[in-house]
Enzyme design. Sequence first.
Site, PDB file in Angstrom:
ATOM      1  N   SER A 141       1.702  -8.839   7.904  1.00 30.02           N
ATOM      2  CA  SER A 141       0.970  -7.304   8.122  1.00 30.02           C
ATOM      3  C   SER A 141       1.404  -6.599   8.924  1.00 30.02           C
ATOM      4  CB  SER A 141      -0.769  -7.788   8.378  1.00 30.02           C
ATOM      5  OG  SER A 141      -1.225  -8.668   7.613  1.00 30.02           O
ATOM      6  N   TRP A 167       8.628 -14.654   0.715  1.00 25.79           N
ATOM      7  CA  TRP A 167       7.571 -14.143  -0.013  1.00 25.79           C
ATOM      8  C   TRP A 167       8.236 -12.896  -1.093  1.00 25.79           C
ATOM      9  CZ3 TRP A 167       3.740 -17.495  -1.269  1.00 25.79           C
ATOM     10  CH2 TRP A 167       3.468 -18.183  -0.025  1.00 25.79           C
ATOM     11  N   GLY A 253       1.331   0.287  -5.657  1.00 24.35           N
ATOM     12  CA  GLY A 253       1.234  -1.079  -5.914  1.00 24.35           C
ATOM     13  C   GLY A 253      -0.034  -1.528  -5.690  1.00 24.35           C
ATOM     14  N   GLN A 351     -18.503 -21.982 -11.077  1.00 24.96           N
ATOM     15  CA  GLN A 351     -19.886 -22.857 -10.646  1.00 24.96           C
ATOM     16  C   GLN A 351     -20.767 -22.636 -12.306  1.00 24.96           C
ATOM     17  OE1 GLN A 351     -20.291 -23.707  -7.634  1.00 24.96           O
ATOM     18  NE2 GLN A 351     -22.493 -24.420  -7.915  1.00 24.96           N
ATOM     19  N   GLU A 378       0.535  -7.629  -1.195  1.00 21.79           N
ATOM     20  CA  GLU A 378       0.636  -6.125  -1.240  1.00 21.79           C
ATOM     21  C   GLU A 378      -0.540  -5.756  -0.143  1.00 21.79           C
ATOM     22  OE1 GLU A 378       1.499  -3.809  -4.351  1.00 21.79           O
ATOM     23  OE2 GLU A 378       2.355  -5.503  -5.450  1.00 21.79           O
ATOM     24  N   THR A 380      -3.463  -7.483   3.061  1.00 22.59           N
ATOM     25  CA  THR A 380      -4.570  -8.432   2.713  1.00 22.59           C
ATOM     26  C   THR A 380      -5.829  -7.627   2.796  1.00 22.59           C
ATOM     27  OG1 THR A 380      -4.557  -8.147   5.278  1.00 22.59           O
ATOM     28  CG2 THR A 380      -3.509 -10.142   4.119  1.00 22.59           C
ATOM     29  N   GLU A 382      -8.019  -7.671   4.880  1.00 26.05           N
ATOM     30  CA  GLU A 382      -8.053  -7.002   6.147  1.00 26.05           C
ATOM     31  C   GLU A 382      -7.467  -5.741   6.409  1.00 26.05           C
ATOM     32  OE1 GLU A 382      -7.769 -10.127   5.236  1.00 26.05           O
ATOM     33  OE2 GLU A 382      -9.721 -11.259   6.043  1.00 26.05           O
TER      34      GLU A 382
HETATM   35  N1  CAA Z   1       2.091   6.525   2.982  1.00 27.68           N
HETATM   36  C1  CAA Z   1       3.089   7.372   3.507  1.00 27.68           C
HETATM   37  N2  CAA Z   1       3.108   7.306   4.964  1.00 27.68           N
HETATM   38  C2  CAA Z   1       2.573   6.109   5.624  1.00 27.68           C
HETATM   39  C3  CAA Z   1       1.485   5.381   4.945  1.00 27.68           C
HETATM   40  C4  CAA Z   1       1.400   5.703   3.455  1.00 27.68           C
HETATM   41  N3  CAA Z   1       0.502   5.130   2.754  1.00 27.68           N
HETATM   42  N4  CAA Z   1       0.971   4.558   5.653  1.00 27.68           N
HETATM   43  C5  CAA Z   1       1.463   4.945   7.015  1.00 27.68           C
HETATM   44  N5  CAA Z   1       2.134   5.670   6.674  1.00 27.68           N
HETATM   45  C6  CAA Z   1       3.301   6.363   8.046  1.00 27.68           C
HETATM   46  C7  CAA Z   1       2.442   7.082   8.896  1.00 27.68           C
HETATM   47  O1  CAA Z   1       2.000   8.186   8.768  1.00 27.68           O
HETATM   48  C8  CAA Z   1       3.090   6.944  10.205  1.00 27.68           C
HETATM   49  O2  CAA Z   1       4.161   8.052  10.121  1.00 27.68           O
HETATM   50  P1  CAA Z   1       4.381   8.944  11.391  1.00 27.68           P
HETATM   51  O3  CAA Z   1       4.654   7.858  12.646  1.00 27.68           O
HETATM   52  O4  CAA Z   1       5.366   9.866  11.212  1.00 27.68           O
HETATM   53  O5  CAA Z   1       2.769   9.495  11.620  1.00 27.68           O
HETATM   54  C9  CAA Z   1       4.004   5.639   9.956  1.00 27.68           C
HETATM   55  O6  CAA Z   1       3.866   5.351   8.612  1.00 27.68           O
HETATM   56  C10 CAA Z   1       3.504   4.353  10.638  1.00 27.68           C
HETATM   57  O7  CAA Z   1       2.131   4.224  10.330  1.00 27.68           O
HETATM   58  P2  CAA Z   1       0.927   3.251  11.135  1.00 27.68           P
HETATM   59  O8  CAA Z   1       1.197   3.757  12.460  1.00 27.68           O
HETATM   60  O9  CAA Z   1      -0.317   3.387  10.399  1.00 27.68           O
HETATM   61  O10 CAA Z   1       1.565   1.914  11.113  1.00 27.68           O
HETATM   62  P3  CAA Z   1       1.308   0.534  11.293  1.00 27.68           P
HETATM   63  O11 CAA Z   1       2.253  -0.415  12.207  1.00 27.68           O
HETATM   64  O12 CAA Z   1      -0.143   0.743  12.418  1.00 27.68           O
HETATM   65  O13 CAA Z   1       0.840  -0.219  10.129  1.00 27.68           O
HETATM   66  C11 CAA Z   1      -0.452  -0.893   8.254  1.00 27.68           C
HETATM   67  C12 CAA Z   1      -0.027   0.093   9.360  1.00 27.68           C
HETATM   68  C13 CAA Z   1      -1.410  -0.359   7.198  1.00 27.68           C
HETATM   69  C14 CAA Z   1      -0.965  -2.068   8.848  1.00 27.68           C
HETATM   70  C15 CAA Z   1       1.060  -1.422   7.480  1.00 27.68           C
HETATM   71  O14 CAA Z   1       1.804  -2.243   8.221  1.00 27.68           O
HETATM   72  C16 CAA Z   1       0.714  -2.228   6.286  1.00 27.68           C
HETATM   73  O15 CAA Z   1       0.285  -1.669   5.098  1.00 27.68           O
HETATM   74  N6  CAA Z   1       0.756  -3.568   6.339  1.00 27.68           N
HETATM   75  C17 CAA Z   1       0.618  -4.525   5.386  1.00 27.68           C
HETATM   76  C18 CAA Z   1       2.064  -4.723   4.567  1.00 27.68           C
HETATM   77  C19 CAA Z   1       1.874  -5.123   3.244  1.00 27.68           C
HETATM   78  O16 CAA Z   1       1.223  -4.704   2.521  1.00 27.68           O
HETATM   79  N7  CAA Z   1       2.819  -6.230   2.853  1.00 27.68           N
HETATM   80  C20 CAA Z   1       2.990  -6.775   1.468  1.00 27.68           C
HETATM   81  C21 CAA Z   1       4.175  -6.606   1.042  1.00 27.68           C
HETATM   82  S1  CAA Z   1       4.553  -6.827  -0.488  1.00 27.68           S
HETATM   83  C22 CAA Z   1       4.158  -8.106  -1.163  1.00 27.68           C
HETATM   84  O17 CAA Z   1       3.237  -8.406  -1.037  1.00 27.68           O
HETATM   85  C23 CAA Z   1       4.935  -8.951  -1.965  1.00 27.68           C
HETATM   86  C24 CAA Z   1       5.290  -8.710  -3.352  1.00 27.68           C
HETATM   87  O18 CAA Z   1       6.505  -8.870  -3.951  1.00 27.68           O
HETATM   88  C25 CAA Z   1       4.158  -8.270  -4.276  1.00 27.68           C
END
Ligand code: CAA
Length: 396
Positions: A141, A167, A253, A351, A378, A380, A382
């Site tokens: 995450s 993963w 996604g 069920q 993609e 959680t 949360e």
């Molecule tokens: N679009 C564009 N830019 C974005 C964005 C988005 N959706 N979300 C964040 N950003 C940018 C922000 O604007 C910020 O940029 P600046 O510093 O220039 O302002 C930068 O990215 C950092 O953003 P945050 O401070 O919000 O980042 P964070 O570290 O707090 O994380 C989070 C935010 C939403 C928790 C993110 O880390 C997240 O989505 N985590 C989950 C990851 C995920 O979905 N993993 C799944 C992987 S794929 C998979 O599941 C496997 C598969 O093969 C299917």
Amino acid sequence: MIAAEPTTPLIPTLTPEHEELQRMVRTFAQKEIAPIAAEFDESGEFPLDTVRKMGRLGLMGIEMPEEYGGAGMDTLAYVLTMIEVAKADASHSTIVSVNNSLYNYAIYAFGTEAQKQRYITPVASGEKIGAYSLTEPMSGSDAGTMESRAVLNAAGTHYVINGRKSWVTSGPVADYVVLFTMTDPELKQKGVTAFLIDADKPGFIRGKKEPKLGIRASATSEIVYENYEVPVENMLGKRGEGFKIAMTVLDAGRIGIAAQALGIAEAAYEASLTYSRERQAFGGPIGQFQMIQQKIADMKTRIEASRLLIYNACAAKARFKATGARYTTEASMAKLFASETAMFVTDEAVQIHGGMGYSKEMAVERYYRDARITRIYEGTSEVQRMVIARSELGLR
Ligand code: CAA
């Protein structure tokens, strides 16, 4: 009276082309995928033949222009495809989803013309398999904290990559990977860079295959990079732009995963309707009992609410193409609600089926296991709540 400014996009309606696509995918999925779903779930084998057939039908590059081997359609078309494929088998829809909205879209949105030609075309046409690789054993995450590293060599021609990614959907079979890794760790998220990876080069090592609860035929594995050399021209976007690329692509996604969740829920719901009409207890079909009727009503209502949120996210993505306004919140709301709905509906389906719902003889057992991942990958549930709330509170 002045009309209020719309704050959310309008729900799109299906065109005759959408309906035609929906009919075609439904027929294909029910004829070719549904009959083999249980067998591939049991064996965990990757369904390469049907994946290739989906490629020939244009389903591996729905939103990609025809010049890159795609079908040149829109996000709603992608969603309709995901729903129909997931209804037949969630594993197949996971493969469709990664190829379309994570792999192809990343390259289409951020790649050079040469990268698009070389890396989208074979995947959009279904000849090759693509993967998207962000997660690491200690970075899920909190995606900006990865430990893998890419270091520019002295000649400035290649980055040398070392690290372990986990993963990776389609990892055991992928030909190409959109990889996110750290070039500048001190910059945290701004030190992440994306690369296009060829799997047939030295230093690309497929790690252990995950023994999963559900979506068992969509092979998932670790990939280890050991002094893997990637040419500088394979950088996707700019150095340090990787985190934004990863997040932008996940917005797309997440709409796909919401559609997958809806497809699984619909399959479980339809099985429940049939069973409620046929199964006899206490002198009549179980559907005559209010406790079953309550389940049916709640399942149907949540399914239709999911569909509206997904269509709304499609409209928001179309707005993004026109205006550049992000659709992050709409995509997260669709994924959150649809995946929670899939879990609710498949649980209720088990069920309603009673003991038979717990047996591998009935497909609802598989739907229940397959639905579970939609609340995790993609992002959680949360993380989706975090994204929605931060946006609402103006924290970003
Ligand atoms: N679009 C564009 N830019 C974005 C964005 C988005 N959706 N979300 C964040 N950003 C940018 C922000 O604007 C910020 O940029 P600046 O510093 O220039 O302002 C930068 O990215 C950092 O953003 P945050 O401070 O919000 O980042 P964070 O570290 O707090 O994380 C989070 C935010 C939403 C928790 C993110 O880390 C997240 O989505 N985590 C989950 C990851 C995920 O979905 N993993 C799944 C992987 S794929 C998979 O599941 C496997 C598969 O093969 C299917």
